[in-house]
Enzyme design. Structure first.
Site, PDB file in Angstrom:
ATOM      1  N   SER A  20      46.156  35.967  41.505  1.00 57.02           N
ATOM      2  CA  SER A  20      45.083  35.007  41.788  1.00 57.02           C
ATOM      3  C   SER A  20      45.600  33.745  42.484  1.00 57.02           C
ATOM      4  O   SER A  20      44.911  32.724  42.517  1.00 57.02           O
ATOM      5  CB  SER A  20      44.396  34.627  40.468  1.00 57.02           C
ATOM      6  OG  SER A  20      45.362  34.308  39.478  1.00 57.02           O
ATOM      7  N   CYS A  72      35.832  42.999  40.210  1.00 54.54           N
ATOM      8  CA  CYS A  72      36.722  43.839  41.018  1.00 54.54           C
ATOM      9  C   CYS A  72      36.352  45.306  40.813  1.00 54.54           C
ATOM     10  O   CYS A  72      36.163  45.755  39.681  1.00 54.54           O
ATOM     11  CB  CYS A  72      38.178  43.622  40.593  1.00 54.54           C
ATOM     12  SG  CYS A  72      39.294  44.736  41.464  1.00 54.54           S
ATOM     13  N   CYS A 132      45.509  39.682  45.414  1.00 56.01           N
ATOM     14  CA  CYS A 132      45.205  41.118  45.476  1.00 56.01           C
ATOM     15  C   CYS A 132      43.848  41.275  46.156  1.00 56.01           C
ATOM     16  O   CYS A 132      43.145  40.293  46.419  1.00 56.01           O
ATOM     17  CB  CYS A 132      45.134  41.681  44.068  1.00 56.01           C
ATOM     18  SG  CYS A 132      43.828  40.886  43.093  1.00 56.01           S
ATOM     19  N   GLU A 179      37.936  40.055  30.745  1.00 49.38           N
ATOM     20  CA  GLU A 179      37.854  41.457  31.173  1.00 49.38           C
ATOM     21  C   GLU A 179      37.683  42.379  29.962  1.00 49.38           C
ATOM     22  O   GLU A 179      36.897  43.329  29.997  1.00 49.38           O
ATOM     23  CB  GLU A 179      39.116  41.841  31.953  1.00 49.38           C
ATOM     24  CG  GLU A 179      39.045  43.277  32.447  1.00 49.38           C
ATOM     25  CD  GLU A 179      40.341  43.757  33.084  1.00 49.38           C
ATOM     26  OE1 GLU A 179      41.033  42.949  33.733  1.00 49.38           O
ATOM     27  OE2 GLU A 179      40.659  44.946  32.932  1.00 49.38           O
ATOM     28  N   SER A 229      46.117  33.149  33.334  1.00 48.01           N
ATOM     29  CA  SER A 229      46.169  34.321  34.206  1.00 48.01           C
ATOM     30  C   SER A 229      47.074  35.368  33.573  1.00 48.01           C
ATOM     31  O   SER A 229      48.305  35.231  33.566  1.00 48.01           O
ATOM     32  CB  SER A 229      46.707  33.917  35.585  1.00 48.01           C
ATOM     33  OG  SER A 229      47.057  35.065  36.325  1.00 48.01           O
ATOM     34  N   SER A 230      46.464  36.404  33.037  1.00 47.66           N
ATOM     35  CA  SER A 230      47.233  37.426  32.307  1.00 47.66           C
ATOM     36  C   SER A 230      48.345  38.000  33.180  1.00 47.66           C
ATOM     37  O   SER A 230      49.501  38.071  32.762  1.00 47.66           O
ATOM     38  CB  SER A 230      46.280  38.539  31.849  1.00 47.66           C
ATOM     39  OG  SER A 230      47.003  39.641  31.394  1.00 47.66           O
ATOM     40  N   ASN A 231      48.016  38.395  34.402  1.00 48.15           N
ATOM     41  CA  ASN A 231      49.037  39.067  35.229  1.00 48.15           C
ATOM     42  C   ASN A 231      50.172  38.109  35.590  1.00 48.15           C
ATOM     43  O   ASN A 231      51.324  38.534  35.692  1.00 48.15           O
ATOM     44  CB  ASN A 231      48.406  39.722  36.451  1.00 48.15           C
ATOM     45  CG  ASN A 231      48.088  38.749  37.549  1.00 48.15           C
ATOM     46  OD1 ASN A 231      48.922  38.487  38.414  1.00 48.15           O
ATOM     47  ND2 ASN A 231      46.896  38.158  37.521  1.00 48.15           N
ATOM     48  N   CYS A 290      46.149  47.997  37.288  1.00 51.24           N
ATOM     49  CA  CYS A 290      45.848  48.191  38.712  1.00 51.24           C
ATOM     50  C   CYS A 290      47.108  48.160  39.576  1.00 51.24           C
ATOM     51  O   CYS A 290      48.180  47.743  39.135  1.00 51.24           O
ATOM     52  CB  CYS A 290      44.852  47.132  39.177  1.00 51.24           C
ATOM     53  SG  CYS A 290      45.621  45.521  39.364  1.00 51.24           S
ATOM     54  N   THR A 323      43.331  45.692  33.056  1.00 52.60           N
ATOM     55  CA  THR A 323      44.009  46.011  34.328  1.00 52.60           C
ATOM     56  C   THR A 323      45.286  45.203  34.565  1.00 52.60           C
ATOM     57  O   THR A 323      46.066  45.550  35.453  1.00 52.60           O
ATOM     58  CB  THR A 323      43.058  45.727  35.508  1.00 52.60           C
ATOM     59  OG1 THR A 323      42.641  44.358  35.435  1.00 52.60           O
ATOM     60  CG2 THR A 323      41.861  46.652  35.494  1.00 52.60           C
TER      61      THR A 323
HETATM   62  O1  0CG Z   1      45.378  38.341  35.287  1.00 53.20           O
HETATM   63  P1  0CG Z   1      44.009  37.989  34.879  1.00 53.20           P
HETATM   64  O2  0CG Z   1      43.211  39.209  34.479  1.00 53.20           O
HETATM   65  O3  0CG Z   1      43.959  36.972  33.785  1.00 53.20           O
HETATM   66  O4  0CG Z   1      43.210  37.419  36.115  1.00 53.20           O
HETATM   67  P2  0CG Z   1      43.564  36.601  37.416  1.00 53.20           P
HETATM   68  O5  0CG Z   1      42.288  35.973  37.837  1.00 53.20           O
HETATM   69  O6  0CG Z   1      44.716  35.706  37.237  1.00 53.20           O
HETATM   70  O7  0CG Z   1      44.012  37.665  38.515  1.00 53.20           O
HETATM   71  C1  0CG Z   1      43.434  38.857  38.769  1.00 53.20           C
HETATM   72  C2  0CG Z   1      41.987  38.873  38.734  1.00 53.20           C
HETATM   73  C3  0CG Z   1      40.808  38.863  38.725  1.00 53.20           C
HETATM   74 FE1  SF4 Z   2      41.337  43.924  40.803  1.00 53.61          FE
HETATM   75 FE2  SF4 Z   2      42.314  42.371  38.893  1.00 53.61          FE
HETATM   76 FE3  SF4 Z   2      43.839  44.253  39.965  1.00 53.61          FE
HETATM   77 FE4  SF4 Z   2      43.199  42.152  41.385  1.00 53.61          FE
HETATM   78  S1  SF4 Z   2      44.445  42.129  39.537  1.00 53.61           S
HETATM   79  S2  SF4 Z   2      43.107  44.310  42.092  1.00 53.61           S
HETATM   80  S3  SF4 Z   2      41.154  41.696  40.661  1.00 53.61           S
HETATM   81  S4  SF4 Z   2      41.977  44.596  38.777  1.00 53.61           S
END
Ligand code: 0CG
Ligand code: SF4
Length: 346
Positions: free
Chosen positions: A288, A117, A33, A147, A243-245, A215, A185
């Protein structure tokens, strides 16, 4: 940064006979991202500008490969700023920091580069504003995630963390007429909406955030994997365990029809047994994750007979962020407004 081929740790995947039409559905958007791209480049730029070592508080983004590669270039990852020598440069990770961390860095005379971010900073500002207006903030997010610690740290006396939908049923507030919810996010959109529904059932005057806190990148990757998952016998999500997402993408895939879904850091973690009887493999990656790691999964799947790759695109992304302000001037003092982000880099 150079991203070399990862050494193999297992036998190559084999082409299993007896399976019909083999194909891959490749989710898009996936991978980097805008906030991750910016944060990774910020560390590289800091190394280039100031020389190694450059210290980074916490993992710059939650990906083991990215962190390992930056370490090779001279980044030193620490847990807290008290591990950084006085006067050195320290980068704050993309997930953000609380004011207490900013103050601790300044007290040590550190030269901080803030790679938070901008979409996380936006949530920090909301927390500050609602706390100033004396709201109780119900912050939906995972306890212990950096975060959440950073956002809660903006207004510790006003924030209560809601860690799961079930917690919404038991949480207590001081004044039910003055509550607002905000969120991390990188959560599951559907699960967050369920938490909000349950909070609102108890606190009907609960206010919504001024705009979405989850986000665009998190949302887009979930929409894409939902479309892939309904036709997939197996979904492979590339991303790290913290990595949460990325972890949310596995859950979303399973909730939306994937018969099985697994997360891997590297292609060589894909197991032969997962492919048993599988015609359609869905593939995606977290925000990420460098694209090279996805390509390695696709290469291995091709060796196992999954050569037909169809991209399933549900959104276009072109958001870019400029570099952290501490890096916007080049060595000669000239402004460097290089716009970054939004695209997966090889
Ligand atoms: O998804 P999270 O918040 O754990 O973070 P990651 O570093 O995997 O990706 C987005 C960011 C910053
Ligand atoms: Fe920003 Fe995290 Fe969304 Fe990526 S995943 S755009 S770093 S808030």
């Amino acid at each position: 940064m150079p991203l070399p081929r990862i050494p193999r740790r297992r036998e190559p995947l084999k082409d299993t006979a007896g399976v019909g039409q083999k194909r891959v559905l490749l989710a898009s958007p996936r991978g980097y991202c805008a906030g991750v791209d910016r944060a990774v480049i910020a560390v590289e730029k800091a190394l280039e500008r100031f020389g190694a070592p450059v210290y980074v508080r916490k993992q710059i983004v939650h990906n083991i490969h990215v962190v390992t590669e930056l370490e090779k270039q001279g980044a030193i990852f620490v847990e807290e700023v008290d591990e950084v020598p006085a006067g050195a440069h320290v980068v704050f990770s993309a997930h953000g920091v609380s004011p207490a961390v900013v103050n601790a860095a300044s007290d040590r005379g550190l030269r901080a580069i803030d790679a938070t971010c901008p979409l996380v900073t936006k949530v920090h500002r909301e927390a500050v504003r609602f706390a100033r207006d004396d709201y109780e903030i119900l912050l939906i997010g995972h306890v212990g995630h950096e975060e959440v610690e950073g956002t809660a740290g903006e207004a510790p006396d006003h924030v209560t963390i809601v860690n799961s939908p079930d917690e919404a049923d038991t949480i207590e507030v001081r004044d039910p007429s003055k509550v607002v919810w905000l969120s991390q996010t990188t959560l599951s959109v559907d699960e967050t909406m369920e938490t909000v529904r349950r909070l609102r059932a108890r606190f009907p005057e609960l206010q919504d955030p001024p705009s979405d806190d989850i986000c665009y990148a998190t949302q887009n990757r979930q929409v894409a994997i939902k479309k892939v998952a309904k036709d997939a016998d197996l979904v492979i999500v590339v991303g790290s365990a913290n990595s949460s997402n990325s972890v949310r993408l596995v859950e979303v895939a399973l909730e939306h029809g994937a018969k099985a879904a697994y997360r891997v850091d590297y292609a060589d973690e894909v197991e032969q047994a997962w492919l048993e009887g599988v015609e359609t493999v869905g593939v995606t990656s977290g925000a990420s994750v460098p694209e090279v790691l996805v390509q390695q999964v696709l290469d291995d799947l091709a060796a196992a007979g999954y050569r037909d790759v169809e991209e399933v695109r549900t959104a276009e992304e072109d958001l870019m962020f400029s570099l952290p302000k501490e890096l916007r001037q080049d060595a000669a003092g000239k402004r460097d407004d290089r716009a970054l982000g939004g695209r997966s880099r090889p």
